[in-house]
Design an enzyme around this catalytic site. Sequence first.
Site, PDB file in Angstrom:
ATOM      1  N   THR B  15       0.820  -1.213   0.000  1.00 26.64           N
ATOM      2  CA  THR B  15       0.000   0.000   0.000  1.00 26.64           C
ATOM      3  C   THR B  15       0.852   1.259   0.000  1.00 26.64           C
ATOM      4  O   THR B  15       2.056   1.207   0.218  1.00 26.64           O
ATOM      5  CB  THR B  15      -0.894   0.023   1.257  1.00 26.64           C
ATOM      6  OG1 THR B  15      -0.045   0.018   2.422  1.00 26.64           O
ATOM      7  CG2 THR B  15      -1.799  -1.186   1.291  1.00 26.64           C
ATOM      8  N   ASP B  16       0.213   2.397  -0.243  1.00 23.00           N
ATOM      9  CA  ASP B  16       0.908   3.667  -0.099  1.00 23.00           C
ATOM     10  C   ASP B  16       0.059   4.637   0.715  1.00 23.00           C
ATOM     11  O   ASP B  16      -1.027   4.290   1.176  1.00 23.00           O
ATOM     12  CB  ASP B  16       1.319   4.243  -1.469  1.00 23.00           C
ATOM     13  CG  ASP B  16       0.137   4.748  -2.297  1.00 23.00           C
ATOM     14  OD1 ASP B  16      -0.957   4.995  -1.752  1.00 23.00           O
ATOM     15  OD2 ASP B  16       0.320   4.906  -3.518  1.00 23.00           O
ATOM     16  N   ALA B  17       0.588   5.848   0.906  1.00 20.96           N
ATOM     17  CA  ALA B  17      -0.061   6.799   1.800  1.00 20.96           C
ATOM     18  C   ALA B  17      -1.438   7.241   1.302  1.00 20.96           C
ATOM     19  O   ALA B  17      -2.175   7.903   2.032  1.00 20.96           O
ATOM     20  CB  ALA B  17       0.841   8.022   2.015  1.00 20.96           C
ATOM     21  N   GLY B  18      -1.810   6.883   0.078  1.00 19.39           N
ATOM     22  CA  GLY B  18      -3.157   7.164  -0.415  1.00 19.39           C
ATOM     23  C   GLY B  18      -4.161   6.157   0.150  1.00 19.39           C
ATOM     24  O   GLY B  18      -5.358   6.266  -0.092  1.00 19.39           O
TER      25      GLY B  18
END
Lengths: 143, 143, 143, 143
Positions: B15-18
Amino acid sequence: MSDFVWGARVYWEDTDAGGVVYYANYLKFLERARTEWLRSHGFSQQALAEDPGVIFPVVRMSIEYRRPARLDDELLVSCDPRPRGATAIRFLQRICKRVPDAAAEPQMLAEAEVQVACVDAATFRPTRLPQFLMNALGAPESE
Amino acid sequence: MSDFVWGARVYWEDTDAGGVVYYANYLKFLERARTEWLRSHGFSQQALAEDPGVIFPVVRMSIEYRRPARLDDELLVSCDPRPRGATAIRFLQRICKRVPDAAAEPQMLAEAEVQVACVDAATFRPTRLPQFLMNALGAPESE
Amino acid sequence: MSDFVWGARVYWEDTDAGGVVYYANYLKFLERARTEWLRSHGFSQQALAEDPGVIFPVVRMSIEYRRPARLDDELLVSCDPRPRGATAIRFLQRICKRVPDAAAEPQMLAEAEVQVACVDAATFRPTRLPQFLMNALGAPESE
Amino acid sequence: MSDFVWGARVYWEDTDAGGVVYYANYLKFLERARTEWLRSHGFSQQALAEDPGVIFPVVRMSIEYRRPARLDDELLVSCDPRPRGATAIRFLQRICKRVPDAAAEPQMLAEAEVQVACVDAATFRPTRLPQFLMNALGAPESE
């Protein structure tokens, strides 16, 4: 010996759904600084793997995560290498965050101790650190 | 030919910070499915790299991201391989998300077309797909 | 409009056991260049996500891998953004490799076309590109 | 308490140009095992982040790399969690490699100690481990 410092920027690729840098990805920043320290002394790992045929796998590390890094942060990754016997190097490393106020001290985010071994690229057996690397480490000439 | 399907779970690393899976990481899921399709036919890439000495780099791909995958999602990654001339394979692939209602259709998240070349592991030059791979692809015997 | 170009170095983290950059990791280089293009116009994605509350997920991309990048390579990643309707941007991007001979042209490694949508950070619904971004893109004022 | 064990396969994405798993990527395997241990007790991190609003960042870890993992290896990742005060968990973890001979013991590749804190998802302040988690950890009821 004063520390070698290398900059890094936090991109989307580094973050996770918690909104901060994923814990494994700090190790990438640490490695870039070690690689650039080596390059600052004129050595590329690619070249060293061919001649004299040595590579530097990490054999042990410990890290303390103090504060999280976030998207767009500018990091300063330090690297203070010390010989550890004849066949290993121990790096004391810090990841700090540049703060907007130029006069302010960077904020410490993480602190790590990373031990790499010098091994034969073909056999993975421990081998002596090359003399030019001992020199870069400020170690006395081996006899 | 019905599609080969391989499962994958979304972890923090993906995952990423979005709050969603980082766009490059879907390509990892796609590759796992291609690798497992090959394994389901009895071939490991490690072994093929040694004998007959071929590897399969991706030479081109396109992907459409329809809906984001999120932490903890269970994915189903399909893989429909087709020979593309004598030296390449084109995979039509889909990433779907399992939905809690067992009767419901998985929800499509992304659709990709991935072309890999068969190249010599040493020279990276295009080389004919091995016959057993042509067989697995359902292609007629080459003469 | 002349291309924006951003440099990247290949580290161990980017490579795979084939000795070259892993195919998904080129997408990270592409994104860094897009992010830095945005930053060169004074915008951080973190800030835009808060005000005016927009983010830019990739909705589709295609990439051609021509030649592999390897450990220690110095890359030049270009980024030529064009508005695509009122709610999307299409980036034409290239990854080239700096060659030792300063007079020589960088060697092209990969070429990509990446379409990002402008979406509301809360609802993920498509929304108009902010005017300052249209200006940066060289698009005429919307009425 | 006997260890929880989770399987993982090594794919191209995990390896580096040294032909082995990149040192940061072992941390991904470790985390998958911790996440699955939690799931085996009925908790998803996504759900816990919403109710009761806690997340579990790693605050410190140490790892010893004994032997490298390679492409296609089948790994067994163990996870032995212990409460560490009222607001942290310490996981003792091992990464082993399945060997073809079914009767043989898996080969130990890496050993790690990972401490995670229980923090409020909004404020990142340390908070008490939820009672159901204390139960899963085999800790006595708090009074």
